[in-house]
Design an enzyme around this catalytic site. Structure first.
Site, PDB file in Angstrom:
ATOM      1  N   GLU A  46       0.899  -1.054  -0.082  1.00 17.08           N
ATOM      2  CA  GLU A  46      -0.137   0.089  -0.051  1.00 17.08           C
ATOM      3  C   GLU A  46       0.881   1.131   0.129  1.00 17.08           C
ATOM      4  OE1 GLU A  46      -3.381   1.076   0.523  1.00 17.08           O
ATOM      5  OE2 GLU A  46      -4.457  -0.928   1.539  1.00 17.08           O
ATOM      6  N   ASP A  75       8.222   6.948  -7.665  1.00 22.36           N
ATOM      7  CA  ASP A  75       6.897   7.515  -7.658  1.00 22.36           C
ATOM      8  C   ASP A  75       6.600   8.504  -8.212  1.00 22.36           C
ATOM      9  OD1 ASP A  75       4.192   6.760  -6.313  1.00 22.36           O
ATOM     10  OD2 ASP A  75       4.537   8.274  -4.893  1.00 22.36           O
ATOM     11  N   ARG A 190      11.665  12.379 -14.816  1.00 25.71           N
ATOM     12  CA  ARG A 190      12.197  11.059 -14.524  1.00 25.71           C
ATOM     13  C   ARG A 190      13.727  11.185 -14.931  1.00 25.71           C
ATOM     14  NH1 ARG A 190       7.917   9.458 -16.427  1.00 25.71           N
ATOM     15  NH2 ARG A 190       6.728   9.459 -14.612  1.00 25.71           N
TER      16      ARG A 190
HETATM   17  P1  IMP Z   1       2.837   6.511 -10.743  1.00 27.80           P
HETATM   18  O1  IMP Z   1       4.269   7.033 -10.244  1.00 27.80           O
HETATM   19  O2  IMP Z   1       3.132   5.444 -11.695  1.00 27.80           O
HETATM   20  O3  IMP Z   1       2.019   6.034  -9.388  1.00 27.80           O
HETATM   21  O4  IMP Z   1       2.012   7.545 -11.416  1.00 27.80           O
HETATM   22  C1  IMP Z   1       1.620   8.659 -10.801  1.00 27.80           C
HETATM   23  C2  IMP Z   1       0.948   9.507 -11.935  1.00 27.80           C
HETATM   24  O5  IMP Z   1       1.281  10.773 -11.751  1.00 27.80           O
HETATM   25  C3  IMP Z   1       0.191   9.109 -13.158  1.00 27.80           C
HETATM   26  O6  IMP Z   1      -0.626   8.316 -13.359  1.00 27.80           O
HETATM   27  C4  IMP Z   1       0.317  10.297 -13.820  1.00 27.80           C
HETATM   28  O7  IMP Z   1      -0.936  10.742 -13.680  1.00 27.80           O
HETATM   29  C5  IMP Z   1       1.097  11.180 -13.189  1.00 27.80           C
HETATM   30  N1  IMP Z   1       2.488  11.278 -13.738  1.00 27.80           N
HETATM   31  C6  IMP Z   1       3.547  10.874 -13.604  1.00 27.80           C
HETATM   32  N2  IMP Z   1       4.498  11.187 -14.437  1.00 27.80           N
HETATM   33  C7  IMP Z   1       3.988  11.673 -15.552  1.00 27.80           C
HETATM   34  C8  IMP Z   1       4.244  12.439 -16.627  1.00 27.80           C
HETATM   35  O8  IMP Z   1       5.437  12.241 -17.058  1.00 27.80           O
HETATM   36  N3  IMP Z   1       3.232  12.858 -17.563  1.00 27.80           N
HETATM   37  C9  IMP Z   1       2.212  12.895 -17.164  1.00 27.80           C
HETATM   38  N4  IMP Z   1       1.867  12.576 -16.044  1.00 27.80           N
HETATM   39  C10 IMP Z   1       2.653  12.039 -15.019  1.00 27.80           C
END
Ligand code: IMP
Length: 205
Positions: A46, A75, A190
């Site tokens: 979680e 994240d 990133r």
């Molecule tokens: P997670 O890190 O996979 O949980 O992603 C978190 C959320 O942040 C994603 O679903 C997107 O909504 C948003 N997000 C993270 N990086 C990007 C990006 O490079 N472009 C657009 N949205 C992003």
């Protein structure tokens, strides 16, 4: 104290195949093979942390403990200054609808809240990416990558994913949604986080 990576195998603590492939490609030049948390059948912990770094560390340490191998987790999300950093760690959750994830809904929510806050003139925002590398002995190193820009409305461009069509990075006239993927990947949050991780832990000293 940063620890240099000296093993030859790394767990990518993600169940997202796209992300796993991207990370494997970045790590391969250093002679390290990757295995994903899904391939090892590791459970997805979680995300109970209150920051990107905490959530990445939680996932990396859980995978390192379970696999008894070093593990890397990430994240990421969007922070809008006039909304107190929202959606932040809830970036994916803002897209949840009864029919599944819909980022048109999430982007409209950002703009609605900016409108309510009378903050629609060049709203400042940033994408954030936390990377956490954890070892089975409990050691961890974390890195925070960012890219600054502003929110535009209406959304522009059909490339990328998530909030890309409403984010225009500083120094560019187009949104991440309009940008060639390679151009985005050079300047993204990133890329920033990976540059820091590789310099600290993977590149030859
Ligand atoms: P997670 O890190 O996979 O949980 O992603 C978190 C959320 O942040 C994603 O679903 C997107 O909504 C948003 N997000 C993270 N990086 C990007 C990006 O490079 N472009 C657009 N949205 C992003």
């Amino acid at each position: 104290m940063r620890r240099r990576f000296s093993e030859n195998r790394l767990v990518v603590a993600s169940h997202n195949p796209g992300k796993v492939r991207e990370i494997a490609d970045l790590i391969r030049p250093f002679g390290i093979t990757t295995v994903s948390a899904a391939e090892l059948g590791l459970p997805e912990p979680e995300e109970t942390g209150s920051s990107f770094i905490e959530n990445a560390e939680l996932k990396a340490h859980a995978a390192a403990q379970a696999a008894q191998l070093p593990a890397l987790a990430d994240d990421s999300g969007l922070e809008v200054a006039a909304l107190g950093g929202q959606p932040g760690i809830y970036s994916a959750r803002w897209a949840e609808t009864p029919a599944g994830r819909d980022f048109a809904v999430a982007m409209a929510q950002v703009w609605d809240k900016l409108t309510e806050a009378h903050a629609t003139a060049h709203p400042r925002a940033r994408f954030v990416c936390a990377l956490a590398l954890a070892w089975p002995d409990g050691h961890g190193d974390s890195f925070l990558g960012t890219v600054n820009g502003e929110i535009v409305w209406p959304p522009r461009g059909g490339r990328g994913f998530g909030y890309d069509p409403i984010f225009r990075p500083d120094g560019h006239a187009i949104t991440f949604g309009e940008m060639e993927p390679e151009a985005k990947h050079r300047i993204s949050h990133r890329a920033d986080a990976f540059r820091q991780l590789i310099a600290a832990c993977f590149a030859p000293a």
